[in-house]
Write a protein that holds these residues in place. Structure first.
Motif, PDB file in Angstrom:
ATOM      1  N   PRO A  57      -2.374  -3.138  -2.806  1.00  0.00           N
ATOM      2  CA  PRO A  57      -1.992  -2.591  -4.188  1.00  0.00           C
ATOM      3  C   PRO A  57      -0.669  -3.468  -4.550  1.00  0.00           C
ATOM      4  O   PRO A  57       0.241  -3.635  -3.820  1.00  0.00           O
ATOM      5  CB  PRO A  57      -1.538  -1.139  -3.636  1.00  0.00           C
ATOM      6  CG  PRO A  57      -1.460  -1.167  -2.116  1.00  0.00           C
ATOM      7  CD  PRO A  57      -2.329  -2.014  -1.611  1.00  0.00           C
ATOM      8  N   PRO A  58      -0.854  -3.692  -5.703  1.00  0.00           N
ATOM      9  CA  PRO A  58       0.373  -4.532  -6.162  1.00  0.00           C
ATOM     10  C   PRO A  58       1.613  -3.737  -6.507  1.00  0.00           C
ATOM     11  O   PRO A  58       1.709  -2.490  -6.588  1.00  0.00           O
ATOM     12  CB  PRO A  58      -0.003  -4.891  -7.632  1.00  0.00           C
ATOM     13  CG  PRO A  58      -1.202  -4.295  -8.023  1.00  0.00           C
ATOM     14  CD  PRO A  58      -1.725  -3.297  -7.005  1.00  0.00           C
ATOM     15  N   SER A  59       2.861  -4.407  -5.917  1.00  0.00           N
ATOM     16  CA  SER A  59       4.139  -3.484  -5.787  1.00  0.00           C
ATOM     17  C   SER A  59       4.497  -3.104  -6.848  1.00  0.00           C
ATOM     18  O   SER A  59       5.494  -2.213  -7.199  1.00  0.00           O
ATOM     19  CB  SER A  59       5.044  -4.931  -5.438  1.00  0.00           C
ATOM     20  OG  SER A  59       5.378  -5.537  -6.451  1.00  0.00           O
ATOM     21  N   ALA A  95       4.752   4.057  -4.066  1.00  0.00           N
ATOM     22  CA  ALA A  95       4.793   5.332  -3.021  1.00  0.00           C
ATOM     23  C   ALA A  95       4.807   4.815  -1.700  1.00  0.00           C
ATOM     24  O   ALA A  95       5.692   5.168  -0.814  1.00  0.00           O
ATOM     25  CB  ALA A  95       3.442   5.943  -3.374  1.00  0.00           C
ATOM     26  N   MET A  96       4.141   3.662  -1.352  1.00  0.00           N
ATOM     27  CA  MET A  96       3.978   3.202   0.007  1.00  0.00           C
ATOM     28  C   MET A  96       5.340   2.542   0.534  1.00  0.00           C
ATOM     29  O   MET A  96       5.965   2.816   1.805  1.00  0.00           O
ATOM     30  CB  MET A  96       2.969   1.979   0.002  1.00  0.00           C
ATOM     31  CG  MET A  96       1.459   2.550   0.138  1.00  0.00           C
ATOM     32  SD  MET A  96       0.277   1.310   0.153  1.00  0.00           S
ATOM     33  CE  MET A  96       0.373   0.772   1.827  1.00  0.00           C
ATOM     34  N   TRP A 151      16.012  12.671  -4.032  1.00  0.00           N
ATOM     35  CA  TRP A 151      16.487  11.186  -3.811  1.00  0.00           C
ATOM     36  C   TRP A 151      15.355  10.372  -4.080  1.00  0.00           C
ATOM     37  O   TRP A 151      15.751   9.181  -4.450  1.00  0.00           O
ATOM     38  CB  TRP A 151      16.733  11.027  -2.051  1.00  0.00           C
ATOM     39  CG  TRP A 151      18.090  11.881  -1.867  1.00  0.00           C
ATOM     40  CD1 TRP A 151      18.959  12.342  -2.484  1.00  0.00           C
ATOM     41  CD2 TRP A 151      18.451  12.198  -0.562  1.00  0.00           C
ATOM     42  NE1 TRP A 151      20.181  12.756  -1.830  1.00  0.00           N
ATOM     43  CE2 TRP A 151      19.529  12.731  -0.533  1.00  0.00           C
ATOM     44  CE3 TRP A 151      17.834  12.146   0.781  1.00  0.00           C
ATOM     45  CZ2 TRP A 151      20.250  13.205   0.521  1.00  0.00           C
ATOM     46  CZ3 TRP A 151      18.587  12.489   1.873  1.00  0.00           C
ATOM     47  CH2 TRP A 151      19.616  13.354   1.893  1.00  0.00           C
ATOM     48  N   THR A 152      14.177  10.758  -4.193  1.00  0.00           N
ATOM     49  CA  THR A 152      13.046   9.640  -4.614  1.00  0.00           C
ATOM     50  C   THR A 152      13.059   9.509  -5.935  1.00  0.00           C
ATOM     51  O   THR A 152      12.978   8.388  -6.498  1.00  0.00           O
ATOM     52  CB  THR A 152      11.592  10.298  -4.142  1.00  0.00           C
ATOM     53  OG1 THR A 152      11.747  10.286  -2.684  1.00  0.00           O
ATOM     54  CG2 THR A 152      10.587   9.482  -4.408  1.00  0.00           C
ATOM     55  N   VAL A 153      13.229  10.610  -6.739  1.00  0.00           N
ATOM     56  CA  VAL A 153      13.364  10.607  -8.148  1.00  0.00           C
ATOM     57  C   VAL A 153      14.352   9.556  -8.468  1.00  0.00           C
ATOM     58  O   VAL A 153      14.570   8.801  -9.405  1.00  0.00           O
ATOM     59  CB  VAL A 153      13.661  12.017  -9.068  1.00  0.00           C
ATOM     60  CG1 VAL A 153      13.819  11.813 -10.386  1.00  0.00           C
ATOM     61  CG2 VAL A 153      12.196  12.769  -8.548  1.00  0.00           C
ATOM     62  N   GLY A 154      15.510   9.549  -7.727  1.00  0.00           N
ATOM     63  CA  GLY A 154      16.625   8.846  -8.187  1.00  0.00           C
ATOM     64  C   GLY A 154      16.681   7.400  -7.516  1.00  0.00           C
ATOM     65  O   GLY A 154      17.556   6.544  -8.062  1.00  0.00           O
ATOM     66  N   ILE A 155      15.810   7.212  -6.770  1.00  0.00           N
ATOM     67  CA  ILE A 155      15.697   5.685  -6.386  1.00  0.00           C
ATOM     68  C   ILE A 155      15.616   4.594  -7.405  1.00  0.00           C
ATOM     69  O   ILE A 155      14.879   4.795  -8.178  1.00  0.00           O
ATOM     70  CB  ILE A 155      14.574   5.517  -5.370  1.00  0.00           C
ATOM     71  CG1 ILE A 155      14.854   6.318  -4.028  1.00  0.00           C
ATOM     72  CG2 ILE A 155      14.473   4.141  -5.012  1.00  0.00           C
ATOM     73  CD1 ILE A 155      13.537   6.154  -2.918  1.00  0.00           C
TER      74      ILE A 155
END
Lengths: 280, 315
Positions: free
Chosen positions: B172-174, B181-182, B244-248
């Motif tokens: 999957p392209p970055s 997600a990965m 935290w994920t939303v804010g990365i």
């Protein structure tokens, strides 16, 4: 929840180990690779990338800036946080209402939002400060202070500073003398833990650096991004830089775990309330 | 952090001795004496409070105000209306929330059983687990973005290995949702385990033995004792990972931010791109930032309520 037997546990551990170590190994291998475009492993191994990278003045400067900034942030935060926590414990508990609220901001609010706010506010108030390292220093000190705050606060509770303070005052010590000769020597582990986390926060931070100063103060994360995204990407140097950064952060976090050994606290700073038996 | 609050209260009483030792209330005091007392009560904390107010509180307020400011000044809802009606911005908000929920949920499903297993491991194994998790939790940002390329890029280690085996593998392209997600899983699953590990000890081994003595099955034990006790802690962990994920930002920017027509839009990326690449669009970036502030506030309040419930059993 599936209950895993001994064998299952072993398999689980192996799977997790591979998953967690694979990216790191790939980076490490590519720092030693000659070329690596056709086979699962590099075509050959060399120390050239390391030699070139470590002699590269741009990399040296970026590393020096990153270390210097993190050290300055650490010193500033210790000077600001320790007296405040001391005072809120021994004299004025109402200070805590404000400090706890402020400490919650970097805990949940994305750094990019804080960076945006600081940029706008500085633009209105003191435009000449924009793009300067002192602004970044203040910004990092602000986003990193909660880590020191929480661990110093915990250490002062554990050392029973209220009693220590009373004893010192009976002997006629001034608050400053008490702080320097009684309190600080008794909160060593807390200072060490919090200090390492402050250092690591500044060291690995990206949003504030990019938004507030950008290329005028190229640190490790900005240099890494440039190496990764520019058209003639230099993956050898980037691999070396990534390995170096990882080593610094890993050593720090191992230090944190080590200085907290024996305590059944949370391993992630800031989420201390996840331990229920803390007050038990 | 409700228990911190209760601790504060008791400390407040202990420390209150100094407060009650002040001149008796009601006695006439000069303005100067009052000022001196206030200074004495607050002075050592003032530098920290100034820093926090100037670099955390005020910037947050500025972001909110900015989101209501028109191009030529004045208060307007136009920025909000424009942002919320724009397809790309709406997609950014939805994608960020989906990514947060996905990463939180996967971290919970994988992390919770692992955290349980680690909490019951022997000390030596525990140290090994913790060191491994530390690797994951500390490998983030730009470095992790590079590692993604080194593992799953066109010439990545895993890509090359799988293709060598004759598998038609295209990573999957970055810049894709899957790619992001990965990469996010990599730090967040270890983080979730580290977060919830201490809570695993709230389920005591004696309880399991007691249940066993009463001839309860493992399933019954988990169904009626283990999971009800752990649920609030796991939910609290989910909330933090979600937030935290939303804010990365750094990792997302390195993976997808520099692509000219980024196929994935995130709230944090929209802000970053507006700040870095163009002079316009800053009003909409302010709206995005204000939305992130709302999410952060809701998360923090939820987190505290959940943990208050969780720790109610143990006070």
């Amino acid at each position: 929840m599936v209950f895993v037997g001994r064998l299952g546990r072993g398999a689980l551990f192996a799977a997790l180990a591979i998953y967690l170590l694979l990216p790191l190994s790939a980076v490490l291998l590519s720092s030693f690779a000659t070329t690596w475009t056709a086979n699962p492993l590099p075509d050959g191994y060399t120390l050239a990338s390391w030699g070139e990278a470590l002699a590269n003045p741009r990399l040296q400067a970026a590393v020096a800036r990153t270390f210097g900034l993190a050290a300055a942030v650490l010193v500033l935060d210790i000077l600001l946080v320790v007296p405040a926590v001391y005072w809120q414990r021994v004299r004025n508990p109402r200070i805590r209402v404000v400090t706890e609220l402020c400490a919650a901001i970097p805990f949940v609010l994305p750094f990019i939002v804080i960076a945006f706010g600081i940029l706008k506010l500085t633009g209105f108030a003191i435009p000449s400060l924009l793009g300067t390292p002192p602004l970044l220093l203040l910004g990092h000190a602000a986003i990193a202070f909660p880590f020191l705050y929480w661990s110093v606060d915990g250490a002062m509770a554990a050392a029973n500073v209220v009693k220590l303070n009373e004893a010192a005052q009976m002997c006629g010590a001034t608050p400053l003398q008490t702080l320097r000769h009684i309190i600080v020597p008794n909160i060593g582990p807390g200072l060490a833990t919090g200090g390492m986390l402050v250092f690591a926060t500044s060291f690995g931070e990206f949003a504030l650096v990019q938004v507030l100063v950008g290329a005028r103060f190229e640190n490790v994360s900005l240099y890494s991004l440039d190496l990764l995204t520019r058209t003639s990407a230099d993956f050898g140097t980037l691999a070396v830089l990534t390995v170096l950064t990882f080593i610094v952060l890993f050593v720090i976090s191992t230090g944190v775990v080590w200085s907290n050994r024996g305590k059944r606290g949370t391993a992630v700073a800031g989420a201390r309330a996840m331990t229920a038996e803390k007050d038990a | 952090m409700p228990d911190a609050g209760s601790r504060t209260a008791s400390i407040g009483l202990e420390g209150g001795r100094a407060v009650t030792a002040r001149p008796t209330a009601g006695a006439p005091r000069s303005v100067r004496a009052t000022a001196a007392r206030i200074a004495g009560d607050w002075l050592p904390a003032v530098p920290l409070l100034i820093l926090a107010v100037l670099l955390l509180v005020l910037p947050t307020a500025v972001v909110v105000l900015q989101s209501f400011r028109g191009e030529t000044g004045g208060i307007t809802l136009a920025n909000w209306a424009e942002t919320l009606s724009r397809k790309s911005d709406r997609r950014a908000i939805a994608t960020s929330l989906e990514l947060g929920a996905l990463v939180g949920t996967i971290s919970l499903l994988i992390g919770a059983p692992l955290a349980w297993a680690i909490s019951r491991a022997l000390p030596a194994a525990r140290t090994a687990w913790l060191s491994l998790l530390n690797v994951g939790a500390n490998f983030g940002g730009i470095g992790l973005a590079f590692a993604y390329t080194a593992v799953l890029g066109t010439y990545g280690m895993v890509t090359l290995a799988l293709q060598r085996l004759g598998l038609p593998f295209t990573p999957p392209p970055s810049t894709s949702f899957t790619g992001l997600a990965m990469a996010y899983f990599y730090t967040n699953i270890p983080l979730f385990i580290l977060l919830t590990l201490p809570a695993m000890h709230t389920v005591r081994d004696d309880w399991m033995e007691a249940a066993e003595v009463c001839s309860a099955t493992r399933f019954q034990f988990w169904r009626h004792v283990g999971i009800p006790i752990l649920t609030p802690f796991l939910l609290a962990g989910w909330v933090l990972i979600f937030t935290w994920t939303v804010g990365i930002y750094g990792l997302a920017y390195a993976l997808a931010g520099s692509a000219p027509a980024a196929p994935v839009r995130l709230m944090t990326l929209q802000i970053g791109i507006a700040l870095n690449q163009s002079a316009n669009g800053q009003q909409r970036a302010a709206v995005m930032a204000a939305i992130l502030l709302i999410i952060a506030t809701v998360s923090l309040v939820t987190y505290r309520i959940i943990l208050r419930r969780a720790t109610r059993w143990f006070s």
